[in-house]
Design a protein around this motif. Structure first.
Motif, PDB file in Angstrom:
ATOM      1  N   TYR A   1       0.830  -1.091  -0.016  1.00  0.00           N
ATOM      2  CA  TYR A   1       0.014   0.019  -0.003  1.00  0.00           C
ATOM      3  C   TYR A   1       0.977   1.359   0.027  1.00  0.00           C
ATOM      4  CZ  TYR A   1      -3.839  -3.358   1.268  1.00  0.00           C
ATOM      5  OH  TYR A   1      -4.718  -3.999   1.340  1.00  0.00           O
TER       6      TYR A   1
ATOM      7  N   GLY B   1       2.814   2.682  -2.129  1.00  0.00           N
ATOM      8  CA  GLY B   1       3.116   3.387  -3.430  1.00  0.00           C
ATOM      9  C   GLY B   1       4.205   3.144  -4.201  1.00  0.00           C
ATOM     10  N   GLU B   2       4.549   3.347  -5.384  1.00  0.00           N
ATOM     11  CA  GLU B   2       5.856   3.013  -6.124  1.00  0.00           C
ATOM     12  C   GLU B   2       6.693   4.078  -5.834  1.00  0.00           C
ATOM     13  OE1 GLU B   2       4.763   2.390 -10.193  1.00  0.00           O
ATOM     14  OE2 GLU B   2       3.604   0.604  -9.770  1.00  0.00           O
TER      15      GLU B   2
ATOM     16  N   SER C   1       8.534   4.946  -3.315  1.00  0.00           N
ATOM     17  CA  SER C   1       8.442   5.711  -2.265  1.00  0.00           C
ATOM     18  C   SER C   1       9.062   4.957  -1.005  1.00  0.00           C
ATOM     19  CB  SER C   1       7.007   6.372  -1.657  1.00  0.00           C
ATOM     20  OG  SER C   1       6.225   5.262  -1.452  1.00  0.00           O
TER      21      SER C   1
ATOM     22  N   GLY D   1       1.839   5.999   0.911  1.00  0.00           N
ATOM     23  CA  GLY D   1       0.837   5.872   0.012  1.00  0.00           C
ATOM     24  C   GLY D   1      -0.321   6.645   0.175  1.00  0.00           C
ATOM     25  N   LYS D   2      -1.568   6.197   0.023  1.00  0.00           N
ATOM     26  CA  LYS D   2      -2.565   7.220  -0.061  1.00  0.00           C
ATOM     27  C   LYS D   2      -3.178   7.380   1.247  1.00  0.00           C
ATOM     28  CE  LYS D   2      -4.297   5.866  -4.837  1.00  0.00           C
ATOM     29  NZ  LYS D   2      -5.467   5.549  -5.474  1.00  0.00           N
TER      30      LYS D   2
ATOM     31  N   ASP E   1      -1.527  -1.594  -5.805  1.00  0.00           N
ATOM     32  CA  ASP E   1      -0.513  -1.778  -6.868  1.00  0.00           C
ATOM     33  C   ASP E   1      -0.889  -2.866  -7.965  1.00  0.00           C
ATOM     34  OD1 ASP E   1      -0.535  -4.043  -5.622  1.00  0.00           O
ATOM     35  OD2 ASP E   1       1.470  -4.102  -4.816  1.00  0.00           O
TER      36      ASP E   1
ATOM     37  N   ARG F   1      -0.131  12.437   3.536  1.00  0.00           N
ATOM     38  CA  ARG F   1      -0.444  10.895   3.026  1.00  0.00           C
ATOM     39  C   ARG F   1       0.146  10.016   3.943  1.00  0.00           C
ATOM     40  NH1 ARG F   1      -0.932  10.550  -2.601  1.00  0.00           N
ATOM     41  NH2 ARG F   1       0.495   8.783  -2.520  1.00  0.00           N
TER      42      ARG F   1
END
Length: 892
Positions: free
Chosen positions: A798, A800-801, A803, A824-825, A846, A880
């Protein structure tokens, strides 16, 4: 052109159709009706039964009384006859109809003779017609025989005609509900010939019958009664057919009757007369009794009143109990509300004062009834009057003595006070003292004592205070007027004060009853357990009605006693039979009813809109009077409140069960979904890679083979983690997890978990920040490492890419805080607690399956097993991301 009614307007009568529908599933009742014994009812019934048997109908003889007639006995040959039930009663062997054997045999048609027969004590029903009703309700056709003199509404008429008291009777409703009535009729002369020939009774009995009952005039009158009643029955059937088939005709306006019922034996005669009148008019009717506020009928009068009302119910009346001082007004108010066309009441022997003033109930109704007809029934029964004169005055003597003694005492006190005051002050008018005596009598005893005090005050005031003193002579004319006015004022004031006292007492009792029911309902409102509801109900019923109370409810398809007060009550097999009857038939059974009336308990069903939920049984103390109307209302209110509470408790239990089933279904669906994806996907990947290697192994370059082997390794590890998660969750739910409490170096555990994650997710950047002053913690190294790896796996899915995932550890007071943060979000605030639930997943972030939804749930279980806590925070970094924070107590 005149309007014509369409065929759609010719609709059947809804009530007639409902009556017809109510008979579905029930057996048919055929009554062979005769004017007198010996006309051939049983013979005709058996002859017809033999023809039915020859036609292939399953016919059984339940019981037949041949009375020694050989012709009748011969007809039973070839018919199946049920064995009779033998009962020992006072040293004699009584043979009775065995209803249980009949229900077990369940023929298409059964013959049950002597419908008006009274069953032996301890039978299920006191009367045979009730056995027949149970058979019909079970779907069995019944043929039976009845003489006209046994109809309840005609017993007094037959007694006057023949001089013979009819002791066994059948409610008129039995004939009214019969599907077919067959009249067996012969002329009186032919019947007397049969009697003389010995075809009715044995010779000795025949001679006595010919001298008494079997006279031509008696038989002619009975024959007319039988034919008239049959004609009325045929008319009812014809009207029902017309209504059911919407056949137009000149419908008569329906009559509706009210009969006034009192606590005296004469009311039985009035009720029977009203029943005959209602039957003749084909009218509905009400039986009404009026109770004065503050005055409740008790003792023998209450028992007689209840017997009169039960008689009215057996004859088909609807019973109403009214309350008010104005008897006539209450009756007329009900009559106008129910659209009554006729009022029936009895004219009992009145006193000379009532005849002089015309103050009888009948006269009042005649004067105020206006458009409603009034029918007065005269008393024709005189046999019991001398006995009544002997004991009634003794019964009423004590209340009158108390009233008179109180009136005399109050007036004497007023005289003494007046004479004493006269020695000290001038007392021109002593009437106020006597008025106080009248009011005191009214408040202490009642209005009759007040009226007696007013009369005594009239003479005492004249004798002691009006010149010339100590005589009843009045010298001045104005004194006469003053004395008369005083008597009127004193009588009116006393009567009003007495009525106020009676009403206050009645209101006090009602207020106490209402408060008691309020407390009971308030207690029930806070109870959700069924057992608590039942125990509260039996305790309140016992405290209010002062008897033994039991409540039974269904348990495993059987009725069982769930609460009783006192708790040591045991019900025998007969009690349980009545209890089951009340539950299944939804009607009262037991003591004083039509089903097992000789047992100690009276059982009442606890009814809700969905049906019976239990049965309440009440056994009054030995020698106690029947329930008064007020107690009856309290018992009904207790049953209603208990029914609501039981229904609510069952609904609450059902809601809990439903919620558990829904949660179980959700978990099942989630588990199946997880199994279908998280097992099949890695297995499919491994299978595909292995198949490719087997088929193309030698033809593939080294790099491709290495990629396939790496894929197999990765998917196998993923499958291993999934199985491990399932096993860990099973251990947590079974309580089989025993976490170690060793001293751990947190920094080493974190480094090990991060290295494992870097190997599993080589593309993910993981940053560490570990404080140098970290104290050791007590816990399980393997479990803590698994938790950290699960959290890093979650951040990888979760976060995110491109990061990084941040891991830090620091000390806060006596705790060690570990945090894993992704960018992530993030997670909505409402879901921060839900993410720790089993199988909770937030979707595909993802492009991959987000996992089983077990990782965070297992992590919380492991951390709590080690004495720590785990929470989620979002957003974490620049509005975030998500931060999972673990707090563990520092080790000593």
């Amino acid at each position: 052109m005149p309007p014509t009614s369409s065929s759609s307007d010719k609709r059947p009568d809804p009530n007639a159709l409902l009556t017809l529908a109510g008979r579905e599933g029930r057996g048919r009742l055929t009554v062979f009706l005769g004017a007198a014994p010996g006309v051939g009812k049983t013979y005709a019934m058996l002859s017809r039964a033999k023809r039915e048997m020859e036609a292939g109908v399953d016919v059984v003889v339940g019981i037949v009384e041949t009375h020694g007639r050989s012709e009748t006995a011969d007809l039973t040959e070839g018919l199946e006859i049920l064995a009779r039930r033998v009962i020992d009663y006072r040293g004699r062997q009584l043979e009775e109809f065995d209803i249980d054997a009949a229900l077990a045999r369940r023929p298409r048609l059964i013959i049950v003779d002597e419908l008006a027969h009274t069953n032996a004590p301890d039978s299920r029903h006191p009367k045979r017609y009730q056995d027949v009703e149970e058979l019909i309700g079970a779907g069995i056709d019944v043929w039976t025989a009845l003489n006209i003199q046994h109809l309840e509404s005609l017993t007094d008429v037959v007694s006057r005609i023949t001089g013979v008291t009819v002791r066994e009777s059948v409610p008129d409703s039995v004939i009214k509900k019969a599907d077919e009535v067959i009249v067996v009729d012969i002329t009186p002369a032919e019947l007397i010939q049969r009697l003389e020939a010995g075809k009715v009774y044995l010779p000795d009995n025949a001679r006595r019958a010919a001298d008494g009952f079997f006279k031509p005039g008696n038989l002619t009158a009975l024959r007319e009664l039988a034919l008239r009643r049959t004609t009325e029955r045929v008319d009812d059937q014809m009207l029902a057919y017309l209504r059911q088939n919407a056949i137009e005709g000149p419908w008569e306006t329906a009559d509706r009757l009210i009969v006034c019922v009192g606590p005296d034996s004469f009311s039985q005669q009035v009720v029977r007369a009203a029943g005959r009148l209602a039957t003749g008019l084909n009218a509905d009717w009400l039986a009404v009794t009026v109770e004065r506020p503050g005055h409740e009928t008790g003792g023998a009068e209450l028992a007689q009143l209840e017997a009169n009302l039960r008689l009215a119910e057996r004859l088909g009346a609807e019973v109403r109990r009214l309350n008010g001082h104005d008897y006539v007004g209450e009756i007329l108010k009900l009559a106008r509300a129910e659209n009554v066309t006729q009022i029936v009441l009895g004219s009992a022997r009145t006193s000379w004062w009532q005849r002089l003033t015309g103050r009888s109930l009948a006269n009042h109704l005649l004067h105020r009834s206006e458009e409603i007809n009034v029918t007065v029934i005269t008393n024709t029964v005189t046999e019991a009057r001398p006995a009544t004169r002997r004991w009634r005055p003794r019964l009423a003597l004590r209340p009158w003595l108390v009233a008179l003694a109180m009136a005399t005492g109050c007036v004497a006190a007023a005289v003494a006070i007046g004479i004493g005051l006269r020695h000290f002050v001038y007392l021109p008018n002593a009437s106020m003292l006597f008025l106080m005596a009248v009011l005191a009598s009214a408040l202490l005893v009642g209005r009759w004592s007040a009226i007696a005090a007013a009369v005594l005050s009239f003479f005492a005031y004249n004798f002691f205070f009006i010149p010339p003193l100590y005589t009843f002579t009045i010298a001045e004319p104005h004194e006469v007027l003053a004395l008369v006015v005083f008597l009127i004022v004193a009588a009116v004031a006393g009567d009003l004060a007495g009525r106020v006292r009676e009403r206050a007492e009645g209101e006090g009792r009602r207020a106490a009853n209402i408060m008691s029911l309020y407390e009971f309902s308030r207690k029930l409102s806070g109870i959700t357990s069924l057992d608590d509801v039942l125990w509260a109900a039996v305790a309140h019923a016992q405290a209010t009605l002062h008897g033994r109370v039991v409540i039974a409810v269904p348990q495993d398809d059987e009725l069982a006693v769930a609460a009783a007060w006192p708790p040591d009550i045991n019900l025998d097999s007969t009690d349980m039979t009545a209890l089951r009857w009340a539950f299944e038939k939804k009607e009262i059974a037991g003591r004083g009813t039509g089903t097992l009336p000789n047992i100690a308990f009276e059982f009442r069903p606890i009814l809700t809109p969905t049906g019976a939920v239990g049965v309440l049984g009440l056994a009054q103390p030995e020698g106690a009077q029947p329930l008064s109307p007020a107690e009856e209302r309290i018992l009904v209110a207790i049953l209603d409140q208990t029914a609501i509470a039981v229904d609510r408790a069952k609904l609450a239990k059902e809601n809990v069960r439903t919620a558990a089933l829904e949660e179980s279904e959700k978990l099942r669906s989630a588990l199946l979904s997880s199994l279908s994806h998280d097992l099949r996907t890695p297995l499919a990947s491994i299978t595909g890679a292995v198949t490719t290697l087997r088929q193309l192994g030698t033809k593939m370059d080294e790099e491709s083979r290495s990629d396939l082997l790496a894929s197999i390794e990765e998917e196998a590890a993923r499958l291993s983690r999934f199985v491990a998660n399932l096993l860990d969750m099973s251990r947590l739910e079974a309580g089989a997890l025993n976490a170690k409490r060793d001293l751990l170096d947190v920094a080493d555990v974190v480094r090990t978990a991060v290295e494992r994650a870097r190997k599993a997710f080589p593309s993910r950047v993981i940053e560490m920040s570990l404080a140098t002053d970290l104290p050791p913690v007590r816990g399980d190294q393997a479990l803590l490492g698994q938790v950290l790896f699960n959290l890093l796996d979650n951040a990888h899915k979760y976060g995110g890419e491109d990061s990084p995932t941040a891991v830090f550890a620091r000390r806060e007071d006596d705790q060690v805080v570990l945090a894993i943060t992704d960018q992530g979000k993030g997670i909505p605030t409402a879901d921060l607690e839900k993410i720790f639930d089993k199988f909770y997943r937030r979707g595909k972030v993802d492009g991959r399956a987000p996992g089983t939804g077990l990782g965070l749930s297992i992590s919380r279980g492991f951390i709590e097993a080690m004495g720590g806590s785990i929470t989620a925070e979002s957003p974490a970094v620049r509005k975030r991301g998500t931060r999972i924070v673990i707090r563990l107590p520092a080790g000593a």
